[in-house]
Design a protein around this motif. Sequence first.
Motif, mmCIF file in Angstrom:
data_model
loop_
_atom_site.group_PDB
_atom_site.id
_atom_site.type_symbol
_atom_site.label_atom_id
_atom_site.label_comp_id
_atom_site.label_asym_id
_atom_site.label_seq_id
_atom_site.Cartn_x
_atom_site.Cartn_y
_atom_site.Cartn_z
ATOM 1 N N PHE A 71 0.832 -1.200 0.000
ATOM 2 C CA PHE A 71 0.000 0.000 0.000
ATOM 3 C C PHE A 71 0.870 1.255 0.000
ATOM 4 O O PHE A 71 0.669 2.173 -0.777
ATOM 5 N N THR A 72 1.844 1.292 0.932
ATOM 6 C CA THR A 72 2.562 2.539 1.186
ATOM 7 C C THR A 72 3.824 2.651 0.337
ATOM 8 O O THR A 72 4.473 3.693 0.342
ATOM 9 N N GLY A 73 4.196 1.558 -0.333
ATOM 10 C CA GLY A 73 5.330 1.626 -1.250
ATOM 11 C C GLY A 73 6.678 1.793 -0.572
ATOM 12 O O GLY A 73 7.603 2.343 -1.151
ATOM 13 N N GLN A 74 6.800 1.321 0.660
ATOM 14 C CA GLN A 74 8.083 1.422 1.360
ATOM 15 C C GLN A 74 8.792 0.072 1.350
ATOM 16 O O GLN A 74 8.284 -0.882 0.780
ATOM 17 N N VAL A 75 9.920 0.014 2.018
ATOM 18 C CA VAL A 75 10.703 -1.213 2.055
ATOM 19 C C VAL A 75 11.034 -1.544 3.495
ATOM 20 O O VAL A 75 11.475 -0.666 4.236
#
Lengths: 290, 324
Positions: free
Chosen positions: B61-65
């Motif tokens: 969803f948030t596109g982080q790693v």
Amino acid sequence: MFNLVAQSVLSGIGIGAVYGLIGIGFCVIYNASGIVNFAQGAFVMLGGMLTNVGMIKLGLPLPLAAIGAIAIVAMLGVVLERIVVRPLWNRGSTMFVMILATLAAQIVVERITQIMAGDQPRTLPVFTDLPPLRLFGFAINFQFLWILGCSALVIILLGLFFSSTKTGKAMRACSINRDAAALQGIRVSRMLALAFALSAALGAFAGILITPTQYTAFNVGVPFAISGFIAAIVGGFGRPLGAFAGGILLGVAQALAIVLLGAAFKNVAALSILLLFLFVRPTGLLGPAK
Amino acid sequence: MNSFNTIWANGRGNLATWLLWGLAAVFVVYTFASGGYLIAVLQFALIYTVLVTGLNIFMGFTGQVSFGHNAFAAIGGYSSAVLTATYGWEPLPAGLVGLAGALLCALVIGYPVLRLRGHYLAMATLAIGLIVYEVAVQWQSVTQGYMGISGIAPIGIGRFTITSDRGLLVFLMIAAALALLSAAGIRRSRLGRAFVAAAGSEDAARALGIDVARYKLIAFMISAAYAAIAGSLFAHAVGFVSPEVFGLPMVVMSFTMLYVGGIGTIAGPALGAIIISVLPESFRTFKDYQDLAYGAALIVILIYAPRGLASLPELWARWRRRSA
């Protein structure tokens, strides 16, 4: 007490030089492609393991086994580039996907090594089997001298390679601007493969240098890769000399943490340095490469 | 983008996805009826569903790693293990302590770490996972080091405990379903829209008045909570925790599940978790090769089907075009 501290600083410099070499490996690939290769630790581990196998299974003398191991690992670097990195690169994958894929490759290499060589730690004999030198009340191991001498030599050779050979200049051109380099007729993709070979060879060499003072096993790669990565960040990512300085700083800090606080604080020290630099000076000691 | 509506319900994708769901349902019913070892496999898959759903909120969803969610699973798992096995607590308060601990750690760690991007973020989170692993190994007086903690009581409240395999399976099904439903709810809420906006473009999200740093931190904490719950469930379901359980292979396996199922989709984590748990079990003789297979599978998926099973219809269409 002073003596003990000074002695551990010395050994920290030795280990730090190895971290520095691994960090330079990160920089070489990063400069050629903008990729951060999380499988760097696999090269370090394979360097020590393959040399050990060469000596024990094939009965080769140490220098031959070491050269053979470095050559094989350099080839594996190209293989990694061909079958994992290249397809993703061609598709324009995001950097995160590239990191994930190389980390997965690290695990694959680790497990294959474990299956083929077992999980017992192995070691290598020291390069020169003489009692330590005594200088000003300090004991200096010959392995320490080997590490310092070899890494200095490698850095000088790398410097010459990048400054005065055509291929080295082409690689630098890629790091400055890939599109412009391609327009000049430089084969950017070939440079990428070369960068992986060079980086893998550096990693393997570092692994061979450090193994006599410690041990090697299928799972030593990731900690070494993290130390090398921290070294690269401390030096300013993409700056080889900075990475080497960062490695030595890290090695000394770890050695001091072990002697002053206890062995369990080794990684705490490393992580503290990483976080310190990430938050306070993310461009590293020397500033960013570009 | 990437939401339930656009990927799982778009026209051509339907047949393949319903087929997969049908297979999953048949498998679950079959397992429930036949019992035995398969039940343990399915329990494992359901626990991982919870973990991967949390990871999906942060990454999909948030596109982080984050390479460090094993840290939060370890915090949850060890809290449950130590408090129930050593101090004789009830599972529920022990799990809640683990959850609170994971949330607190996520807050303290996330605040500085989430300012980083790209490989800096990846390395910092990876380091967090390794640090927690190291603590689990070194802090022997509490964690018993490599030996691990065994004899953890089964889950339950007061005198009502779930001891049968089938009972635990039902309980874990409910837990996994709740995880998926709550993720769907989050995705549809204001919160979820903010997450997706931040993933799309941080600058654009900021221009719309979204406090990106704050929402990233919230997403990190929510996903840490899922991981901690999964860790606690694992401790009670298996009755044993050790540092190895929460090591780097756990990270790679959860990523494999996320990518197989389809990152950013709601149901992907469940599908991925079931497939990745069942497949190796059908080749039991290759037990040693498990992590190897996960790693190799992950590489192949990243290269050829980066959106997992959700992208299968697309690949199929392309293949048909080429052969036509």
